[in-house]
Design a protein around this motif. Sequence first.
Motif, PDB file in Angstrom:
ATOM      1  N   LEU A  34     -40.929 -40.645 -44.608  1.00  0.00           N
ATOM      2  CA  LEU A  34     -41.263 -39.990 -43.344  1.00  0.00           C
ATOM      3  C   LEU A  34     -41.286 -40.996 -42.191  1.00  0.00           C
ATOM      4  O   LEU A  34     -40.828 -40.713 -41.081  1.00  0.00           O
ATOM      5  CB  LEU A  34     -42.621 -39.303 -43.453  1.00  0.00           C
ATOM      6  CG  LEU A  34     -42.657 -38.006 -44.270  1.00  0.00           C
ATOM      7  CD1 LEU A  34     -44.083 -37.510 -44.418  1.00  0.00           C
ATOM      8  CD2 LEU A  34     -41.789 -36.943 -43.608  1.00  0.00           C
ATOM      9  N   TYR A  60     -38.935 -40.334 -39.146  1.00  0.00           N
ATOM     10  CA  TYR A  60     -39.638 -40.021 -37.892  1.00  0.00           C
ATOM     11  C   TYR A  60     -40.443 -41.266 -37.467  1.00  0.00           C
ATOM     12  O   TYR A  60     -41.677 -41.300 -37.596  1.00  0.00           O
ATOM     13  CB  TYR A  60     -40.573 -38.834 -38.078  1.00  0.00           C
ATOM     14  CG  TYR A  60     -39.886 -37.556 -38.480  1.00  0.00           C
ATOM     15  CD1 TYR A  60     -39.272 -36.750 -37.524  1.00  0.00           C
ATOM     16  CD2 TYR A  60     -39.848 -37.161 -39.806  1.00  0.00           C
ATOM     17  CE1 TYR A  60     -38.637 -35.574 -37.890  1.00  0.00           C
ATOM     18  CE2 TYR A  60     -39.206 -35.989 -40.191  1.00  0.00           C
ATOM     19  CZ  TYR A  60     -38.601 -35.200 -39.214  1.00  0.00           C
ATOM     20  OH  TYR A  60     -37.966 -34.031 -39.589  1.00  0.00           O
ATOM     21  N   PHE A  83     -45.939 -32.100 -41.132  1.00  0.00           N
ATOM     22  CA  PHE A  83     -44.669 -31.898 -41.836  1.00  0.00           C
ATOM     23  C   PHE A  83     -44.943 -31.216 -43.179  1.00  0.00           C
ATOM     24  O   PHE A  83     -45.844 -31.611 -43.926  1.00  0.00           O
ATOM     25  CB  PHE A  83     -43.967 -33.232 -42.078  1.00  0.00           C
ATOM     26  CG  PHE A  83     -43.595 -33.956 -40.823  1.00  0.00           C
ATOM     27  CD1 PHE A  83     -42.452 -33.628 -40.130  1.00  0.00           C
ATOM     28  CD2 PHE A  83     -44.418 -34.959 -40.320  1.00  0.00           C
ATOM     29  CE1 PHE A  83     -42.121 -34.295 -38.970  1.00  0.00           C
ATOM     30  CE2 PHE A  83     -44.090 -35.625 -39.166  1.00  0.00           C
ATOM     31  CZ  PHE A  83     -42.936 -35.297 -38.488  1.00  0.00           C
ATOM     32  N   ILE A 115     -43.093 -30.571 -46.637  1.00  0.00           N
ATOM     33  CA  ILE A 115     -41.929 -31.076 -47.390  1.00  0.00           C
ATOM     34  C   ILE A 115     -41.837 -30.332 -48.723  1.00  0.00           C
ATOM     35  O   ILE A 115     -42.791 -30.340 -49.511  1.00  0.00           O
ATOM     36  CB  ILE A 115     -42.052 -32.587 -47.647  1.00  0.00           C
ATOM     37  CG1 ILE A 115     -42.185 -33.336 -46.312  1.00  0.00           C
ATOM     38  CG2 ILE A 115     -40.861 -33.101 -48.434  1.00  0.00           C
ATOM     39  CD1 ILE A 115     -42.379 -34.819 -46.477  1.00  0.00           C
TER      40      ILE A 115
END
Length: 430
Positions: free
Chosen positions: A86, A90, A99, A101
């Motif tokens: 991540l 990002y 987020f 996932i």
Amino acid sequence: MLGACDYNEDNFPGYDELATITNVQSDTLDLTAADYKKIAGLKANEELALSKDPEGETYVTALKQLEKDCFFTEIITPQEFLPAYLEDVYPYVTDNSKFIINYRMAESLPEYLTAIAAAKEFDLGSDNYKTVWGENRVVKYLTPSTLKEIPTLLKEGVKSPKEGDVMQVNYAYSETEPSTGGDDGGDEPVEPTYTPLSEVMAQKSGNYTSKGEVVGASATSLLISDGTGIIRILRNTLPTFAVGDVVEVSGEIEFKQELTRFRSASVVRFLERKSSFAYPTPKTIDAAGFADYVKAPKVEYVSYEGKLTMSGTNYNIVIGDETIQPGLTNTLYVNPDLIDKDVVVTGYLTGVSGSSTKYPNTFVTSVVAKELPILLLPQVCFSILMPVITRQKELFRLSILVDLCFPTVVEVSWYTKMNFLPRRWDKSFA
């Protein structure tokens, strides 16, 4: 002297918060094969995996497996190895980002699958292939006949293995057995190195490659000879080779029925066909000869007499006191009219089975009826046509015409089946 004050906070409340850049994001990610590959390849994750098991590198190996399997496991967990991903995808998001996932997770995997996931890799190189094929052949791949050499290569190549270790072996492979040298050996064929059959027969285990001429066959086996010895190749299938064919055999041997033979998994490859073939002159053997044979079996071409019997699908020859009964080993054909008759058997003896009753094995080349002696009685000055003498129905017929007046002539003709083929002779004796 240095001094400081919180001027903005005192005079412009909220100014610092407005000047701070924020990047709050929300996203839902469905991991793809490319994502798993990226997770496995991140330097941060590699360092994390190594730190967990720096000596055995179990986690490093399992992380590499993530790229192939595309699912997390109890070793490589999403909680530990997703944050680095991540942060890479990002890099500029700020607090309060969210987020979701979606990933694949394998839980409670069977022990062997967990072991495979953590397996280390072992890549075969030139030295390994040389160990398999020998110094005289330049072959840089494995074939069906050489896959069994992998345990030997692992034993030589893996230092200090631990119980339970699993290795993933990477190698080049071909379904076709090589007949010449390969990539860097030039254009000239390289003659394979064959072990003489006499040396193979002296062993009871191991892997060998030999060359020989097919000299006999049964419904499940072949016999080959190279001039130094004769060996049996167990096939468990109907033979696809004929006597006179020159073949290469490669595989593991075993010691059964008091003799060494190639196991059924051995690979047999046709090399050439000879223009002619002839059986050797057989050695005549009787009950006393068989008594000696069962004490020291060997492969030899013989001829012997006895009564043909059948039990189930097995053919045996009764000789003497019946403690030794040669068996016709998976013979392709025996004329049923010969059962319970006296016969002459010719073939290769190939070992002994049985305990109280010994059964020498015979690779049959012929089974024929034993011929009875013909006695011609004198006649007195007149012609006579003797009756047709018949024994073993449709196998032997004899007619004799005797004329002892003048001149003395005996005409003999007969019809017989020998070696399963009908023949006819006509002869005159003056």
